[in-house]
Design a protein around this motif. Structure first.
Motif, PDB file in Angstrom:
ATOM      1  N   PHE B  49      45.363  40.418  38.867  1.00 38.79           N
ATOM      2  CA  PHE B  49      44.785  39.309  39.650  1.00 38.79           C
ATOM      3  C   PHE B  49      45.887  38.516  40.347  1.00 38.79           C
ATOM      4  O   PHE B  49      45.764  38.140  41.517  1.00 38.79           O
ATOM      5  CB  PHE B  49      43.963  38.370  38.760  1.00 38.79           C
ATOM      6  CG  PHE B  49      42.784  39.046  38.111  1.00 38.79           C
ATOM      7  CD1 PHE B  49      42.204  40.179  38.678  1.00 38.79           C
ATOM      8  CD2 PHE B  49      42.246  38.551  36.920  1.00 38.79           C
ATOM      9  CE1 PHE B  49      41.116  40.809  38.070  1.00 38.79           C
ATOM     10  CE2 PHE B  49      41.164  39.175  36.315  1.00 38.79           C
ATOM     11  CZ  PHE B  49      40.605  40.303  36.887  1.00 38.79           C
ATOM     12  N   LEU B  60      37.704  38.069  45.054  1.00 33.15           N
ATOM     13  CA  LEU B  60      37.728  38.988  43.923  1.00 33.15           C
ATOM     14  C   LEU B  60      36.292  39.247  43.484  1.00 33.15           C
ATOM     15  O   LEU B  60      35.512  38.310  43.318  1.00 33.15           O
ATOM     16  CB  LEU B  60      38.503  38.384  42.747  1.00 33.15           C
ATOM     17  CG  LEU B  60      38.437  39.206  41.449  1.00 33.15           C
ATOM     18  CD1 LEU B  60      39.243  40.490  41.568  1.00 33.15           C
ATOM     19  CD2 LEU B  60      38.925  38.385  40.256  1.00 33.15           C
ATOM     20  N   VAL B  77      38.066  35.540  34.061  1.00 34.18           N
ATOM     21  CA  VAL B  77      37.563  34.668  35.135  1.00 34.18           C
ATOM     22  C   VAL B  77      38.511  33.488  35.329  1.00 34.18           C
ATOM     23  O   VAL B  77      38.893  33.148  36.462  1.00 34.18           O
ATOM     24  CB  VAL B  77      36.143  34.161  34.819  1.00 34.18           C
ATOM     25  CG1 VAL B  77      35.713  33.084  35.812  1.00 34.18           C
ATOM     26  CG2 VAL B  77      35.140  35.309  34.838  1.00 34.18           C
ATOM     27  N   ALA B  80      41.781  34.556  36.975  1.00 35.74           N
ATOM     28  CA  ALA B  80      41.560  34.938  38.378  1.00 35.74           C
ATOM     29  C   ALA B  80      41.431  33.678  39.224  1.00 35.74           C
ATOM     30  O   ALA B  80      42.014  33.560  40.304  1.00 35.74           O
ATOM     31  CB  ALA B  80      40.315  35.802  38.502  1.00 35.74           C
ATOM     32  N   SER B  81      40.668  32.752  38.717  1.00 34.25           N
ATOM     33  CA  SER B  81      40.437  31.508  39.427  1.00 34.25           C
ATOM     34  C   SER B  81      41.748  30.725  39.545  1.00 34.25           C
ATOM     35  O   SER B  81      42.080  30.202  40.604  1.00 34.25           O
ATOM     36  CB  SER B  81      39.377  30.726  38.654  1.00 34.25           C
ATOM     37  OG  SER B  81      39.166  29.495  39.245  1.00 34.25           O
ATOM     38  N   THR B  87      36.223  33.803  43.183  1.00 33.25           N
ATOM     39  CA  THR B  87      35.809  34.741  42.143  1.00 33.25           C
ATOM     40  C   THR B  87      34.307  34.946  42.108  1.00 33.25           C
ATOM     41  O   THR B  87      33.545  34.023  41.849  1.00 33.25           O
ATOM     42  CB  THR B  87      36.317  34.230  40.773  1.00 33.25           C
ATOM     43  OG1 THR B  87      37.705  33.904  40.917  1.00 33.25           O
ATOM     44  CG2 THR B  87      36.168  35.277  39.700  1.00 33.25           C
ATOM     45  N   LEU B 109      34.247  30.405  37.781  1.00 29.76           N
ATOM     46  CA  LEU B 109      33.539  31.413  38.585  1.00 29.76           C
ATOM     47  C   LEU B 109      32.878  30.722  39.788  1.00 29.76           C
ATOM     48  O   LEU B 109      32.219  29.706  39.634  1.00 29.76           O
ATOM     49  CB  LEU B 109      32.475  32.132  37.736  1.00 29.76           C
ATOM     50  CG  LEU B 109      31.785  33.307  38.436  1.00 29.76           C
ATOM     51  CD1 LEU B 109      32.744  34.487  38.583  1.00 29.76           C
ATOM     52  CD2 LEU B 109      30.542  33.746  37.674  1.00 29.76           C
TER      53      LEU B 109
END
Lengths: 94, 363
Positions: B49, B60, B77, B80-81, B87, B109
């Motif tokens: 990520f 993503l 999550v 990634a965020s 996301t 998310l």
């Protein structure tokens, strides 16, 4: 009513957010399955979509860009955003 | 000619697992699922990520399989965020409750996509191979309560297409933000089940009318996206992926990086793995990403076609599955010397449908 724009208290829709892309050096508005590249005035307008009235938004823009007379093109841009569901009226429950 | 150093990927599909409690007969996962049981660990996904964000990925897509069966999904999550990615998650929503939805929200998310197989609960559950309609409904309503933007994803085919008006109605009733009406793409399990899934022309025409009428009447705040089936409507193929290796990349559960999630079905292609290379090395240097990038690889009739930079020769997976030749022009194109394969499939669709093969993990 001189303005076509029906939203008086524009606020970014859930899931829509401003983002600075440091790889591309771009202002972006990102949302589900999409992205819009913003220019400087676009970024300024988007940042002011926080539930304040369009009158206040215009007033704030004049402060940011002294000597400018923002009106029609601002509403045009807001119309575009509204059409794509990226802003809604903060005074109305949705 | 595009330069992969300046043209950077906008989207990354992370298929974090192929495991799934559902058995959808049009799943885009590989047919031989049992061969791919290995999954990347948490820290490798997190590194992927971060590399994606550095490379320029904006969106993503966390998918699977069912991404929520991974125990570390909240951490994935969150990371990634934190990496700055927008996301999205595609879920069957059968293993989620309000508490998990809240955790997803807290983890950052941005957007939830929930699949629905049909508006008739019995049909939904039969197609999914599991009782799931009520859970899906609960998940959508719960996600909306929490303020998530929700997209309802409905894959269309001959067994649910006649209820397209009901699909639009349920999207309005559940107050989703977006409704994605996507006709089945015939790769993976869907290609195997093509004869059972392809609608008749009459069904399609009626459905098309229903969607157009609903749009004209206004869909009450639901943004309706309608992806038409390319076998029927197009003279030219779809611009699959907006070009191979041009805007997106996929990482499979075991870390192999694919230009498209179904490209695994094409024999003879060698895919790099994130355990050996960075995403940037893969994007700029991996032979498989260069293989169909741009227009140099094209055969005739693509090579001399003025649409070659519009549709990029169509879908490589579809070309391979239908013609056996990955270099061929997508047979959906009316100029393809093998376009008769599409006509034959269309003829087959007017016959009675054979039974469905449901997705299974064993092989």
């Amino acid at each position: 009513m001189t303005q076509k724009f029906p939203i008086t208290y524009p606020v970014l829709a859930t899931g829509t957010r401003y983002r600075w892309d440091k790889v591309r050096n771009q202002h972006q508005l990102v949302f589900p399955e999409g992205m819009m590249v913003l220019n400087e005035p676009g970024r300024a307008i988007v940042k002011l979509c926080d539930g304040r009235s369009t009158d206040d938004l215009i007033a704030a823009l004049k402060e940011t860009y002294p000597g400018s007379e923002p009106s029609d093109d601002v509403f045009e841009f807001l119309d575009q955003l509204a059409e794509r569901g990226l802003i809604h009226d903060g005074s109305v429950d949705d | 000619m595009m330069d992969p150093l300046t043209t950077r990927p906008l989207a990354l599909l992370a298929e974090v697992t192929y495991r799934c409690p559902l058995q959808c007969p049009y799943c885009s996962n590989p047919l031989e699922l049992g061969r791919y049981r290995k999954e990347l660990d948490t820290s490798t996904w997190v590194r992927v990520f971060r590399e994606a964000a550095e490379l320029g990925v904006v969106q993503l897509h966390l998918s699977g399989g069912e991404p929520l069966v991974r125990r570390d999904i909240m951490e994935l999550v969150q990371e990634a965020s934190r990496a700055g990615l927008y996301t999205n998650m595609s879920t069957g929503a059968t293993v989620v409750d309000d508490r998990k939805l809240e955790q997803l929200r807290e983890a950052g998310l941005d957007h939830l996509q929930v699949s629905l197989l049909d508006t008739e609960p019995e049909s939904n559950d039969r197609l999914a191979g599991a009782a799931s309609f009520d859970r899906k409904r609960q998940a959508v309503l719960g996600a909306k309560r929490l303020g998530f933007p929700v997209t309802l994803n409905v894959v269309l085919h001959r067994q649910n297409l006649d209820r397209i008006a009901e699909v639009i109605a349920i999207a309005q009733e559940w107050k989703v933000n977006r409704l994605e009406l996507a006709h089945t793409q015939y790769t993976g399990w869907a290609f195997r089940n093509r004869a059972a899934l392809m609608p008749t022309r009459k069904q399609l025409e009626r459905a098309h009318e229903v969607v157009e009428r609903a749009r004209a009447a206004g869909t009450g705040g639901v943004d309706v996206l309608h992806v038409l089936p390319d076998y029927y409507f197009d003279q030219y193929p779809k611009a699959c992926l907006q070009g191979w290796g041009m805007v997106s990349m996929s990482v499979a559960p075991d870390g192999f990086v694919l230009p498209c999630q179904t490209a695994r079905e094409i024999p003879g292609l060698e895919f790099p793995n994130v355990s050996e290379y960075s995403l940037e090395q893969i994007w700029t240097g991996a032979p498989v990403f260069k293989r169909f990038r741009g227009t140099d690889w094209m055969p005739e009739p693509c090579r001399s076609c003025d649409k070659k930079e519009v549709d990029f020769g169509g879908c490589r997976c579809q070309a391979f599955l239908m013609t056996g030749d990955v270099n061929a022009t997508d047979p959906v194109c009316q100029l393809s010397p093998q376009h008769h394969l599409v006509d034959e499939a269309l003829k087959e669709a007017e016959q009675d449908a054979p039974p469905l093969h449901f997705r299974v993990m064993s092989s």
